[in-house]
Design an enzyme around this catalytic site. Sequence first.
Site, PDB file in Angstrom:
ATOM      1  N   ASP A 113      -4.501  -8.589  -2.879  1.00 12.54           N
ATOM      2  CA  ASP A 113      -3.323  -7.504  -3.284  1.00 12.54           C
ATOM      3  C   ASP A 113      -1.503  -7.948  -3.988  1.00 12.54           C
ATOM      4  OD1 ASP A 113      -2.753  -4.838  -3.103  1.00 12.54           O
ATOM      5  OD2 ASP A 113      -1.474  -4.991  -1.281  1.00 12.54           O
ATOM      6  N   GLU A 137      -0.400   2.978   0.367  1.00 14.01           N
ATOM      7  CA  GLU A 137       0.278   2.605  -0.509  1.00 14.01           C
ATOM      8  C   GLU A 137      -1.214   3.439  -1.538  1.00 14.01           C
ATOM      9  OE1 GLU A 137       1.378  -0.807  -1.022  1.00 14.01           O
ATOM     10  OE2 GLU A 137       3.140  -0.172  -0.268  1.00 14.01           O
ATOM     11  N   ASP A 145      -3.835   1.253   1.016  1.00 17.40           N
ATOM     12  CA  ASP A 145      -3.041   0.022   1.730  1.00 17.40           C
ATOM     13  C   ASP A 145      -2.570   0.292   2.599  1.00 17.40           C
ATOM     14  OD1 ASP A 145      -2.499  -2.424   1.767  1.00 17.40           O
ATOM     15  OD2 ASP A 145      -0.853  -3.094   1.236  1.00 17.40           O
ATOM     16  N   LYS A 169       0.463  -4.757   7.059  1.00 14.46           N
ATOM     17  CA  LYS A 169      -0.987  -4.195   6.636  1.00 14.46           C
ATOM     18  C   LYS A 169      -2.682  -4.502   6.617  1.00 14.46           C
ATOM     19  CE  LYS A 169       2.135  -4.261   2.660  1.00 14.46           C
ATOM     20  NZ  LYS A 169       1.844  -2.934   1.279  1.00 14.46           N
TER      21      LYS A 169
END
Lengths: 359, 359
Positions: free
Chosen positions: A97, A163, A198, A218
């Site tokens: 990411d 996200e 995300d 996450k």
Amino acid sequence: VTGRELSYGVVAPPGEPPRCAVRLGDEAIDLDALARAGRLGDLPDGVFAGPNLNPFLALGAPAWREVRDRLPELVETAPRLPLDDVRMPVAIGDYVDFYASLEHATNLGRLFRPGSEPLLPNWRHLPVGYHGRAGTVVVSGTPIRRPRGQRPTYGPTEQLDIELELGFVVGGPPNPLGEPVPVAAAAERVFGCVLVNDWSARDIQRWEYQPLGPFLGKSFATSISAWVVPLDALARVPAPVQDPPPLEYLRTEGDWALDVALEVELNGAVISRTNARGLYWTFPQMLAHLTANGAVARPGDLFASGTISGATPGSEGSLIELGRPFLEDGDTVVLRGASLGEVRGTVTPAGAPPRTGGR
Amino acid sequence: VTGRELSYGVVAPPGEPPRCAVRLGDEAIDLDALARAGRLGDLPDGVFAGPNLNPFLALGAPAWREVRDRLPELVETAPRLPLDDVRMPVAIGDYVDFYASLEHATNLGRLFRPGSEPLLPNWRHLPVGYHGRAGTVVVSGTPIRRPRGQRPTYGPTEQLDIELELGFVVGGPPNPLGEPVPVAAAAERVFGCVLVNDWSARDIQRWEYQPLGPFLGKSFATSISAWVVPLDALARVPAPVQDPPPLEYLRTEGDWALDVALEVELNGAVISRTNARGLYWTFPQMLAHLTANGAVARPGDLFASGTISGATPGSEGSLIELGRPFLEDGDTVVLRGASLGEVRGTVTPAGAPPRTGGR
């Protein structure tokens, strides 16, 4: 229909094992049946028969183009599959990411490190990124259970966020260990794009992330859209000018960005609109950087852009940046992108805490 | 020989495909041949026939014990394999690297953030960790090419270092997404241990690692020993006392550490001696923490301890902490652990820089 528009995924027909397919409106075309009938050219046996696109991804760009060019004339007569059971399209090897939006990095720096310079000194010199958890990348529609974690007491997160990101799926023969992928050759390794949500627990993230980066805030879930859209299907525009100019291993002529209009929908209402064209770092730069130390990029690896935020209010890609409340149980978030479809998830309540005690 | 002592790996006999094996001195026992002959009990077909241990790992602790208990009486008559071509034992799903040595975290905090508190506020409350790159974990003996990277100009690292770590390989049926593995049940998910050399380019790492953690300074290669030693084969001692006491989801009675003497050898000379018993966080705590947010731990996942450094000079697990020069091309590093064998790697010169220019 042109072959260029078709997106690739995995579908399980009722009572049968999953196989690869391309989407056509409310149905899908059975790629495995077409390949077995010899209608897709000279492909390895069973390349579309498995539960993911990885064998096809491994073949590389010439095979992708060959299939794409043959599909339009087959669409009329190809065997169809219903879309009742659409699966995860790719077995993801490594998931990386990035943090490629200047606006997002600035916004989050301000929120997480108040009082200091929001953009760290390295940000304009390299595409900052980190490895995420490949094993918890899930397909659109998978319910998202509210995670527990240290906030710093242990309990369900009170700051569940999203996200909005764009991802790309890597294919082609892997570069040998120790041999970087040149930036000018990187686009050839990109099979296609997906939307990425995300999911982020900000309270967990804030407490844990120093010094080694995001981890449990996450890793509970990352959602991707079910249909991988070939890179060629997406419109390109010139990439933003980079200042300072990047080092030579990150420099190409004719840098492009993807012109993909994006939106975030929360419980049926659009709360943000932005566009991927504003990303500071390009996909070829991300892949060239990731392999610049000789790291292998394998077919099935997933790269995500990081949150895409625009410069104006209402164009941010996360709730914390939008200044909105965090997610409640039962909330449904849908991210949409032009030509990319959607990635959808509904928040379910936290489960029981783990059993404790004992040896 | 007791079954407890036997370690598991993957061997390719001359001209034949690789299969699973257990090591016996200078040879290995062919597990696939034993299983096909029905001498290992009621196992799924082909569980040892593939190029990695993953199908066996997935079976879980009862099957591991069953095989272990049957092996001693079969050793005499079992088909043998030469050790000429020993392969990577596990297809690694996710690779997580922790930071579980108090001494190492303190040493590195001092070196990387001079003038501020070396141990960050979260360190004693949770096992700090991050995701590494699974696709560049390589087996002992693989040459390690000196990586290029931003230091911050782009070129071969001038600060190539090692990190002495202990790793554990996860098995058993995966916990469902959203359901943590309780700390008291975590040891049952650990198949066995390997030695880990987390090669590190300090100049790249220092420039890139904020705010999202280690990335290209680590991702070029991580070496593991070829033979996975069952957890039961390793001696245990009481774990260090934790102050403050950990939160309940990380607390068990009878916490244990592994009593494994470790050493670092550089070009034939031992330069450091330490022991894994000093690690502050335990393996069950690492697994319980990793899944505390509901993340799945899959068979084949690799967890590493982070660098193991002792409190006295000469017991540090990296060159930077030992105050020694960084690695030169041609240097060979061997990490050894009691009952664990070794992990070995030789540094080769950096390759040519990637081609640049073009579209």
